[in-house]
Design a protein around this motif. Structure first.
Motif, PDB file in Angstrom:
ATOM      1  N   LEU A 119       0.220 -10.532   2.975  1.00  9.39           N
ATOM      2  CA  LEU A 119       1.017  -9.678   3.850  1.00  9.39           C
ATOM      3  C   LEU A 119       0.807  -8.241   3.376  1.00  9.39           C
ATOM      4  O   LEU A 119       1.033  -7.934   2.204  1.00  9.39           O
ATOM      5  N   VAL A 120       0.347  -7.372   4.265  1.00  9.28           N
ATOM      6  CA  VAL A 120       0.067  -5.981   3.876  1.00  9.28           C
ATOM      7  C   VAL A 120       1.206  -5.093   4.383  1.00  9.28           C
ATOM      8  O   VAL A 120       1.466  -5.039   5.591  1.00  9.28           O
ATOM      9  N   LEU A 121       1.888  -4.439   3.449  1.00  4.98           N
ATOM     10  CA  LEU A 121       2.996  -3.543   3.780  1.00  4.98           C
ATOM     11  C   LEU A 121       2.616  -2.102   3.458  1.00  4.98           C
ATOM     12  O   LEU A 121       1.653  -1.859   2.720  1.00  4.98           O
ATOM     13  N   ASN A 122       3.365  -1.169   3.997  1.00  2.00           N
ATOM     14  CA  ASN A 122       3.026   0.246   3.805  1.00  2.00           C
ATOM     15  C   ASN A 122       4.257   1.062   3.434  1.00  2.00           C
ATOM     16  O   ASN A 122       5.310   0.924   4.065  1.00  2.00           O
ATOM     17  N   TYR A 123       4.085   1.882   2.410  1.00  2.00           N
ATOM     18  CA  TYR A 123       5.175   2.737   1.920  1.00  2.00           C
ATOM     19  C   TYR A 123       4.673   4.181   1.829  1.00  2.00           C
ATOM     20  O   TYR A 123       3.602   4.443   1.270  1.00  2.00           O
ATOM     21  N   ILE A 124       5.440   5.098   2.389  1.00  2.00           N
ATOM     22  CA  ILE A 124       5.110   6.527   2.337  1.00  2.00           C
ATOM     23  C   ILE A 124       5.932   7.135   1.212  1.00  2.00           C
ATOM     24  O   ILE A 124       7.172   7.034   1.198  1.00  2.00           O
TER      25      ILE A 124
ATOM     26  N   VAL B 275       0.856  -1.197   0.000  1.00  2.00           N
ATOM     27  CA  VAL B 275       0.000   0.000   0.000  1.00  2.00           C
ATOM     28  C   VAL B 275       0.891   1.245   0.000  1.00  2.00           C
ATOM     29  O   VAL B 275       1.709   1.434   0.909  1.00  2.00           O
ATOM     30  N   VAL B 276       0.710   2.081  -1.017  1.00  2.00           N
ATOM     31  CA  VAL B 276       1.527   3.289  -1.144  1.00  2.00           C
ATOM     32  C   VAL B 276       0.671   4.494  -0.741  1.00  2.00           C
ATOM     33  O   VAL B 276      -0.332   4.794  -1.396  1.00  2.00           O
ATOM     34  N   ASP B 277       1.060   5.159   0.322  1.00  2.00           N
ATOM     35  CA  ASP B 277       0.304   6.306   0.841  1.00  2.00           C
ATOM     36  C   ASP B 277       1.019   7.603   0.535  1.00  2.00           C
ATOM     37  O   ASP B 277       2.221   7.741   0.780  1.00  2.00           O
ATOM     38  N   ARG B 278       0.246   8.578   0.016  1.00  2.00           N
ATOM     39  CA  ARG B 278       0.778   9.928  -0.157  1.00  2.00           C
ATOM     40  C   ARG B 278       0.271  10.795   0.990  1.00  2.00           C
ATOM     41  O   ARG B 278      -0.183  11.922   0.803  1.00  2.00           O
ATOM     42  N   ASN B 279       0.250  10.218   2.167  1.00  2.00           N
ATOM     43  CA  ASN B 279      -0.175  10.888   3.397  1.00  2.00           C
ATOM     44  C   ASN B 279       0.476  10.145   4.535  1.00  2.00           C
ATOM     45  O   ASN B 279       1.014   9.047   4.344  1.00  2.00           O
ATOM     46  N   ILE B 280       0.433  10.694   5.723  1.00  2.00           N
ATOM     47  CA  ILE B 280       0.961   9.999   6.883  1.00  2.00           C
ATOM     48  C   ILE B 280       0.094  10.306   8.095  1.00  2.00           C
ATOM     49  O   ILE B 280      -0.174  11.470   8.407  1.00  2.00           O
ATOM     50  N   SER B 281      -0.409   9.268   8.734  1.00  2.00           N
ATOM     51  CA  SER B 281      -1.097   9.426  10.012  1.00  2.00           C
ATOM     52  C   SER B 281       0.000   9.364  11.071  1.00  2.00           C
ATOM     53  O   SER B 281       0.448   8.272  11.454  1.00  2.00           O
ATOM     54  N   LEU B 282       0.461  10.528  11.475  1.00  2.00           N
ATOM     55  CA  LEU B 282       1.665  10.617  12.316  1.00  2.00           C
ATOM     56  C   LEU B 282       1.532   9.766  13.581  1.00  2.00           C
ATOM     57  O   LEU B 282       0.519   9.826  14.280  1.00  2.00           O
ATOM     58  N   GLY B 283       2.542   8.999  13.852  1.00  2.00           N
ATOM     59  CA  GLY B 283       2.520   8.105  15.004  1.00  2.00           C
ATOM     60  C   GLY B 283       1.971   6.735  14.680  1.00  2.00           C
ATOM     61  O   GLY B 283       1.947   5.851  15.542  1.00  2.00           O
ATOM     62  N   PHE B 284       1.515   6.544  13.426  1.00  2.00           N
ATOM     63  CA  PHE B 284       1.005   5.233  13.021  1.00  2.00           C
ATOM     64  C   PHE B 284       1.635   4.843  11.684  1.00  2.00           C
ATOM     65  O   PHE B 284       2.744   4.344  11.635  1.00  2.00           O
ATOM     66  N   ALA B 285       0.939   5.102  10.586  1.00  2.00           N
ATOM     67  CA  ALA B 285       1.415   4.767   9.237  1.00  2.00           C
ATOM     68  C   ALA B 285       0.527   5.538   8.270  1.00  2.00           C
ATOM     69  O   ALA B 285      -0.111   6.522   8.651  1.00  2.00           O
TER      70      ALA B 285
END
Length: 391
Positions: free
Chosen positions: A344-349, A315-325
């Motif tokens: 497997l769910v991964l996260n990329y900012i 999952v590629v996010d163009r945002n950030i929930s600060l303190g989480f992902a």
């Protein structure tokens, strides 16, 4: 008819074709060209609408709420801090079940001040009861604006909707767009006929004081409407395809049929992700790309279907929930948590504040996903494209 328009003007053209009746607005970069174009249409007599230059975004959406409650087809636009200034009105518009449409030039939130592309502004309002659509091209901006009116005004929905346009990537970039004829849009989108309106001859109260005995039931009904919208979106997508020939899905998939690693994106970065997938497919890599056009209501069923072969969902996010992902990562995890077969769910900012999003960034993401699959070691979230020397 083919026209060459930037994203803001594509949204304005769509609003004109939808015969919007009231447009209150306050300019903010990068959305200013929308009210400028609307004011031209009104001044030239091309659009019979009331254009209201408000003194702030708060006032602009307040005027939208009043006009919509009085029965007018209404839209406005904004971006970033302007959307944040509208925050309290967003909940009032959805709570009053008013189908206001609002293109949002997706831009970073301060501080530090930044006017470039970022999804933090609209993502931060995901729980305000507004439908959310994200566009990848100016054709999608025009088409989704037209469809948003039809979806939002459906008697089973009656909720406001915002459309995400990536700042400058879409808002200020011109592309060839197929614009429908007015007669076609008139047939697709009849005049708005609300069930209830503010009328001095038949007084009613909208958004009144609500005691604990009734508040939960109001929120439950709004939530039910949001869930019902999923079926309405499918119906409107089908009607749009039959009328205009262009097909849309809540989750666009590319090379996902047998993909073991699927990259999940929103907005314009999706095209770059697909180019990376094509490059990796040529090397024999089983990778794919899925992109969300609809974010609220969240298309869980459709995403699970698209990701049925995936071992990793990146999952590629163009945002950030600060303190989480990333915020989208949270939604994706939630939709798979009770599912029997889950990747497997991964996260990329990636790409915050207008940082370039490149093919090599997605190649790095795929390499990271492969390594996580092999070792079961990973970091949530992983930031891509950071200048480590500045940290």
């Amino acid at each position: 008819m083919k026209v060459v328009v930037e994203g803001n003007h594509a949204a304005a053209l769509a609003a004109k074709l939808c015969k919007v009746q009231v447009v209150p607005a306050y300019p903010i970069t990068p959305s200013t060209h929308f009210p400028e174009k609307i004011s031209e249409y009104v001044a030239n007599g091309e659009l019979k609408a009331e254009f209201i230059l408000a003194e702030s975004e708060h006032s602009a959406l307040s005027a939208c709420i009043g006009a919509s409650a009085a029965g007018a087809r209404t839209c406005t636009c904004t971006s970033s801090q302007g959307l944040a200034l509208m925050h309290e009105l967003l909940f009032i518009a959805s709570g009053m079940r008013l189908p206001i449409i609002m293109p949002v030039g997706n831009r970073a939130l301060s501080s530090p001040i930044n006017i470039w592309c970022d999804h933090q502004d609209s993502i931060s309002e995901r729980d305000s009861g507004w439908l959310q659509f994200y566009c990848e091209s100016n054709q999608e901006v025009l088409d989704f604006t037209i469809m948003a009116f039809k979806i939002a005004e459906d008697a089973n929905v009656l909720l406001p909707a915002m459309l995400g346009l990536d700042a400058f990537v879409l808002t200020h970039t011109s592309e060839v767009v197929e614009a429908p004829e007015q007669s076609e849009v008139d047939k697709f989108l009849p005049p708005y006929k609300p069930l209830f309106t503010l009328d001095p001859k038949s007084p009613k109260t909208f958004g009144s004081f609500c005691t604990p005995e009734y508040y939960m039931e109001f929120k439950k009904k709004t939530d039910e409407a949001m869930h019902r919208t999923s079926e309405v979106i499918d119906k409107v997508f089908a009607e749009f395809k039959a009328m205009f020939g262009r097909e849309y899905k809540k989750v666009k998939s590319y090379c996902c049929e047998d993909a073991e690693i699927i990259i999940l994106t929103l907005g314009t970065m999706s095209g770059t992700a697909r180019m990376a997938v094509s490059k990796l497919r040529a090397k024999g890599e089983k990778v794919g790309c899925a992109s969300l056009t609809v974010y609220r209501p969240f298309p869980s069923k459709e995403l699970i279907e698209v990701a049925r072969t995936a071992k990793v969902l990146a999952v590629v996010d163009r945002n950030i929930s600060l303190g989480f992902a990333g915020a989208v990562f949270e939604d994706v995890c939630s939709c798979f948590v009770n599912h029997s077969k889950k990747p497997l769910v991964l996260n990329y900012i990636l790409g915050l504040g207008g940082r370039d999003v490149l093919i090599k960034d997605f190649e790095l993401i795929v390499e990271s996903a492969k390594k996580a699959l092999e070792t079961n070691k990973f970091k949530i979230p992983e930031w891509i494209g950071l200048r480590e020397e500045l940290i």
